[in-house]
Scaffold this active site. Structure first.
Site, PDB file in Angstrom:
ATOM      1  N   LYS A 285       4.668  -0.343  -6.941  1.00  0.00           N
ATOM      2  CA  LYS A 285       5.660   0.026  -5.920  1.00  0.00           C
ATOM      3  C   LYS A 285       6.016  -1.177  -5.032  1.00  0.00           C
ATOM      4  CE  LYS A 285       3.015   3.537  -4.794  1.00  0.00           C
ATOM      5  NZ  LYS A 285       2.187   3.745  -5.984  1.00  0.00           N
ATOM      6  N   ILE A 286       4.983  -1.905  -4.574  1.00  0.00           N
ATOM      7  CA  ILE A 286       5.259  -3.043  -3.691  1.00  0.00           C
ATOM      8  C   ILE A 286       5.886  -4.187  -4.493  1.00  0.00           C
ATOM      9  CG2 ILE A 286       4.201  -4.781  -2.188  1.00  0.00           C
ATOM     10  CD1 ILE A 286       2.087  -2.617  -1.455  1.00  0.00           C
TER      11      ILE A 286
ATOM     12  N   ASP B  10       2.152  -7.434 -15.637  1.00  0.00           N
ATOM     13  CA  ASP B  10       1.559  -6.138 -15.310  1.00  0.00           C
ATOM     14  C   ASP B  10       1.034  -5.564 -16.632  1.00  0.00           C
ATOM     15  OD1 ASP B  10       2.242  -3.700 -12.884  1.00  0.00           O
ATOM     16  OD2 ASP B  10       1.207  -3.277 -14.760  1.00  0.00           O
TER      17      ASP B  10
ATOM     18  N   CYS C 266      -1.155  -6.861  -7.139  1.00  0.00           N
ATOM     19  CA  CYS C 266      -1.988  -6.009  -7.999  1.00  0.00           C
ATOM     20  C   CYS C 266      -3.189  -5.506  -7.187  1.00  0.00           C
ATOM     21  CB  CYS C 266      -2.469  -6.805  -9.219  1.00  0.00           C
ATOM     22  SG  CYS C 266      -3.289  -8.332  -8.775  1.00  0.00           S
ATOM     23  N   PRO C 267      -3.830  -4.429  -7.663  1.00  0.00           N
ATOM     24  CA  PRO C 267      -5.020  -3.953  -6.941  1.00  0.00           C
ATOM     25  C   PRO C 267      -6.207  -4.880  -7.191  1.00  0.00           C
ATOM     26  CG  PRO C 267      -4.648  -2.643  -8.913  1.00  0.00           C
ATOM     27  CD  PRO C 267      -3.514  -3.616  -8.843  1.00  0.00           C
TER      28      PRO C 267
ATOM     29  N   THR D 120      -0.665 -10.733  -0.264  1.00  0.00           N
ATOM     30  CA  THR D 120      -0.629  -9.631   0.702  1.00  0.00           C
ATOM     31  C   THR D 120      -1.376  -8.436   0.120  1.00  0.00           C
ATOM     32  OG1 THR D 120       1.455  -8.862  -0.223  1.00  0.00           O
ATOM     33  CG2 THR D 120       1.611 -10.273   1.722  1.00  0.00           C
ATOM     34  N   SER D 121      -2.206  -8.686  -0.912  1.00  0.00           N
ATOM     35  CA  SER D 121      -2.800  -7.554  -1.629  1.00  0.00           C
ATOM     36  C   SER D 121      -4.254  -7.322  -1.206  1.00  0.00           C
ATOM     37  CB  SER D 121      -2.660  -7.783  -3.121  1.00  0.00           C
ATOM     38  OG  SER D 121      -2.721  -6.554  -3.779  1.00  0.00           O
ATOM     39  N   ARG D 122      -5.177  -8.098  -1.741  1.00  0.00           N
ATOM     40  CA  ARG D 122      -6.577  -8.006  -1.318  1.00  0.00           C
ATOM     41  C   ARG D 122      -7.184  -9.406  -1.379  1.00  0.00           C
ATOM     42  NH1 ARG D 122      -5.456  -3.978   0.757  1.00  0.00           N
ATOM     43  NH2 ARG D 122      -6.216  -1.867   0.403  1.00  0.00           N
TER      44      ARG D 122
ATOM     45  N   ASP E 223      -2.098 -12.628   3.938  1.00  0.00           N
ATOM     46  CA  ASP E 223      -2.243 -11.526   4.896  1.00  0.00           C
ATOM     47  C   ASP E 223      -3.621 -10.889   4.745  1.00  0.00           C
ATOM     48  OD1 ASP E 223      -1.162  -9.743   6.907  1.00  0.00           O
ATOM     49  OD2 ASP E 223      -1.210  -8.193   5.358  1.00  0.00           O
TER      50      ASP E 223
ATOM     51  N   GLU F  82     -12.529 -10.826   5.276  1.00  0.00           N
ATOM     52  CA  GLU F  82     -11.778 -10.420   6.474  1.00  0.00           C
ATOM     53  C   GLU F  82     -12.479  -9.346   7.295  1.00  0.00           C
ATOM     54  OE1 GLU F  82      -8.154  -8.892   4.499  1.00  0.00           O
ATOM     55  OE2 GLU F  82      -8.665  -6.933   5.317  1.00  0.00           O
TER      56      GLU F  82
ATOM     57  N   HIS G 249      -3.907  -9.044   8.075  1.00  0.00           N
ATOM     58  CA  HIS G 249      -3.722  -7.744   7.401  1.00  0.00           C
ATOM     59  C   HIS G 249      -2.726  -6.862   8.157  1.00  0.00           C
ATOM     60  CE1 HIS G 249      -5.873  -5.232   4.174  1.00  0.00           C
ATOM     61  NE2 HIS G 249      -4.678  -4.736   4.380  1.00  0.00           N
TER      62      HIS G 249
HETATM   63  P1  NAI Z   1       0.708   0.320  -7.275  1.00  0.00           P
HETATM   64  O1  NAI Z   1      -0.438   1.111  -7.781  1.00  0.00           O
HETATM   65  O2  NAI Z   1       2.050   0.982  -7.133  1.00  0.00           O
HETATM   66  O3  NAI Z   1       0.926  -0.980  -8.179  1.00  0.00           O
HETATM   67  C1  NAI Z   1      -0.093  -1.794  -8.632  1.00  0.00           C
HETATM   68  C2  NAI Z   1       0.369  -2.397  -9.938  1.00  0.00           C
HETATM   69  O4  NAI Z   1      -0.610  -3.341 -10.343  1.00  0.00           O
HETATM   70  C3  NAI Z   1       0.524  -1.371 -11.062  1.00  0.00           C
HETATM   71  O5  NAI Z   1       1.797  -1.503 -11.658  1.00  0.00           O
HETATM   72  C4  NAI Z   1      -0.593  -1.734 -12.029  1.00  0.00           C
HETATM   73  O6  NAI Z   1      -0.248  -1.503 -13.389  1.00  0.00           O
HETATM   74  C5  NAI Z   1      -0.745  -3.217 -11.742  1.00  0.00           C
HETATM   75  N1  NAI Z   1      -2.043  -3.737 -12.195  1.00  0.00           N
HETATM   76  C6  NAI Z   1      -3.198  -3.065 -12.447  1.00  0.00           C
HETATM   77  N2  NAI Z   1      -4.135  -3.900 -12.925  1.00  0.00           N
HETATM   78  C7  NAI Z   1      -3.555  -5.128 -12.967  1.00  0.00           C
HETATM   79  C8  NAI Z   1      -4.010  -6.396 -13.396  1.00  0.00           C
HETATM   80  N3  NAI Z   1      -5.226  -6.562 -13.912  1.00  0.00           N
HETATM   81  N4  NAI Z   1      -3.164  -7.440 -13.320  1.00  0.00           N
HETATM   82  C9  NAI Z   1      -1.904  -7.282 -12.841  1.00  0.00           C
HETATM   83  N5  NAI Z   1      -1.407  -6.086 -12.434  1.00  0.00           N
HETATM   84  C10 NAI Z   1      -2.237  -5.031 -12.487  1.00  0.00           C
HETATM   85  O7  NAI Z   1       0.223  -0.282  -5.867  1.00  0.00           O
HETATM   86  P2  NAI Z   1       1.114  -0.830  -4.679  1.00  0.00           P
HETATM   87  O8  NAI Z   1       1.418   0.269  -3.724  1.00  0.00           O
HETATM   88  O9  NAI Z   1       2.236  -1.629  -5.210  1.00  0.00           O
HETATM   89  O10 NAI Z   1       0.048  -1.772  -3.929  1.00  0.00           O
HETATM   90  C11 NAI Z   1      -0.425  -2.962  -4.520  1.00  0.00           C
HETATM   91  C12 NAI Z   1      -1.585  -3.509  -3.707  1.00  0.00           C
HETATM   92  O11 NAI Z   1      -1.110  -3.921  -2.411  1.00  0.00           O
HETATM   93  C13 NAI Z   1      -2.678  -2.468  -3.367  1.00  0.00           C
HETATM   94  O12 NAI Z   1      -3.628  -2.387  -4.418  1.00  0.00           O
HETATM   95  C14 NAI Z   1      -3.292  -3.029  -2.118  1.00  0.00           C
HETATM   96  O13 NAI Z   1      -4.374  -3.852  -2.498  1.00  0.00           O
HETATM   97  C15 NAI Z   1      -2.204  -3.897  -1.494  1.00  0.00           C
HETATM   98  N6  NAI Z   1      -1.724  -3.412  -0.209  1.00  0.00           N
HETATM   99  C16 NAI Z   1      -1.783  -4.267   0.887  1.00  0.00           C
HETATM  100  C17 NAI Z   1      -1.333  -3.859   2.123  1.00  0.00           C
HETATM  101  C18 NAI Z   1      -1.342  -4.789   3.312  1.00  0.00           C
HETATM  102  O14 NAI Z   1      -1.114  -4.327   4.448  1.00  0.00           O
HETATM  103  N7  NAI Z   1      -1.585  -6.078   3.167  1.00  0.00           N
HETATM  104  C19 NAI Z   1      -0.821  -2.498   2.329  1.00  0.00           C
HETATM  105  C20 NAI Z   1      -0.751  -1.695   1.112  1.00  0.00           C
HETATM  106  C21 NAI Z   1      -1.205  -2.146  -0.090  1.00  0.00           C
END
Ligand code: NAI
Length: 334
Positions: free
Chosen positions: A156-157, A176, A207-208, A234-236, A260, A265, A297
């Site tokens: 989504k992001i 992906d 990615c997660p 901005t992920s983890r 971020d 952290e 964050h």
């Molecule tokens: P999402 O679940 O919609 O998308 C994650 C994508 O990563 C999926 O398309 C999945 O197939 C892909 N993925 C899974 N394993 C992978 C790998 N080994 N290599 C590459 N891609 C892979 O999640 P969304 O909502 O897009 O969020 C992504 C990440 O953003 C979250 O996991 C979270 O860690 C981070 N996040 C950070 C925030 C912040 O404030 N800094 C706030 C919200 C989320």
């Protein structure tokens, strides 16, 4: 009777939004500022559920204690749940719910903000102007138009981010392992990681954090990247091996770094530590580079996202306790 919920890692803005999201007296929140950890878990005694955030430490011992106190559900106020021991939750029959989507645009836009800040040296220009220094030496940027931007994780992001970067006229590569139909239908190239390392001017992580992505950015992947590459996370935090990136910043392999999130952290972010001595030497080194910008964050931190997080959290909890399980965004029912 109202179900009592202990809200951990609570800040004034969480309290305001969660209280606003309540539409009846089915839930009663009590707000605790400390993180949920082994040291604070006793605060959950007498509650029916707990509400947690990204840096709470919900390991097997904490889950067992929660189960002993009769906690039935952990409701996350975020999408990620890498800080929760899922097996322990199942073993102790505690449900886990989350907010799968609140504002993908908020995080995507923050990633772009980091890119533009780094690229045009806005953070340095800001300081110079305040010092009455209007010289331009060292502030030269580069145009985003025509550059190759890689997205790792096209969920989504990632998709929201791709749409913005296409607007800048960038060529977009994406890796992906399970690309969605929406991702496949976009005007981008879905490629393997090797192509991303070799071809990208900018790499943004969406990615997660899972076993396969832990320290995805390491000395090996860095050695395959273009000189002067811009990295955005901005992920983890643990997607990046920070000492390896520091070494690459020193040689110029990494030309720009926008963060971020940071692996360690939990001991730093979300708190005012301005009266303390910074103990983390790796983080301290990062803050000395002129081409590194770090935010604490805050990518999710918009009015729209906080409202959506509070509303989904209230729906998750009230639906769980009323037995309307289809309306709960479960990670697992237990
Ligand atoms: P999402 O679940 O919609 O998308 C994650 C994508 O990563 C999926 O398309 C999945 O197939 C892909 N993925 C899974 N394993 C992978 C790998 N080994 N290599 C590459 N891609 C892979 O999640 P969304 O909502 O897009 O969020 C992504 C990440 O953003 C979250 O996991 C979270 O860690 C981070 N996040 C950070 C925030 C912040 O404030 N800094 C706030 C919200 C989320």
């Amino acid at each position: 009777m109202s179900k009592k919920i202990a809200v951990f890692s609570s800040k004034p803005y969480d309290e305001e939004q969660l209280q606003k999201a309540l539409s009846d007296d089915a839930l009663q929140f009590t707000f605790f500022e400390p993180k949920l950890t082994w040291q604070t878990v006793a605060l959950a005694k007498g509650f029916d559920g707990v509400c947690c955030f990204v840096n709470d430490v919900v390991d097997a011992d904490v889950v067992k204690a929660l189960a002993d106190y009769g906690i039935k559900i952990i409701a996350m106020r975020c999408a990620g749940f890498n800080n929760i021991d899922l097996n322990a939750c199942s073993a102790h029959e505690i449900a886990l719910a989350r907010v799968p989507e609140y504002s993908p645009c908020a995080v995507a836009e923050h990633a772009v903000a980091l890119i533009l800040d780094l690229n045009r040296n806005i953070h340095r220009a800001f300081s110079r102007v305040r010092e009455n220094d209007y010289s331009l030496n060292g502030l030269m940027g580069f145009s985003l138009h025509g550059k190759t931007v890689a997205v790792i994780g096209g969920g989504k992001i990632g998709i929201a981010f791709i749409k913005i970067m296409k607007g800048f006229g960038c060529r977009v590569l994406c890796f992906d392992p399970k690309p969605s139909d929406e991702l496949k239908s976009m005007d981008i190239e879905i490629v393997e990681l090797g192509s991303i390392w070799e071809q990208s001017d900018i790499i943004s992580l969406h990615c997660p954090l899972v076993k396969q992505t832990y320290h995805l950015i390491n000395s090996n992947s860095l050695s395959q990247m273009k000189d002067g590459v811009m990295l955005i996370n901005t992920s983890r935090g643990a997607l990046i091996d920070t000492p390896a990136v520091i070494a690459a910043l020193k040689t110029g392999r990494v030309g720009y770094l926008g963060l971020d999130v940071y692996e360690e952290e939990a001991d730093l972010f979300f708190e005012d530590n301005s009266n303390e001595v910074l103990q983390d030497d790796i983080f301290a080194r990062l803050t000395t580079f002129k081409n590194v910008v770090i935010t604490g964050h805050q990518a999710f931190f918009t009015e729209e996202a906080l409202k959506a997080i509070a509303e989904t959290t209230v729906t998750n909890l009230s639906s769980f306790f009323s037995g309307d399980l289809d309306a709960v965004n479960f990670v697992n029912k237990y």
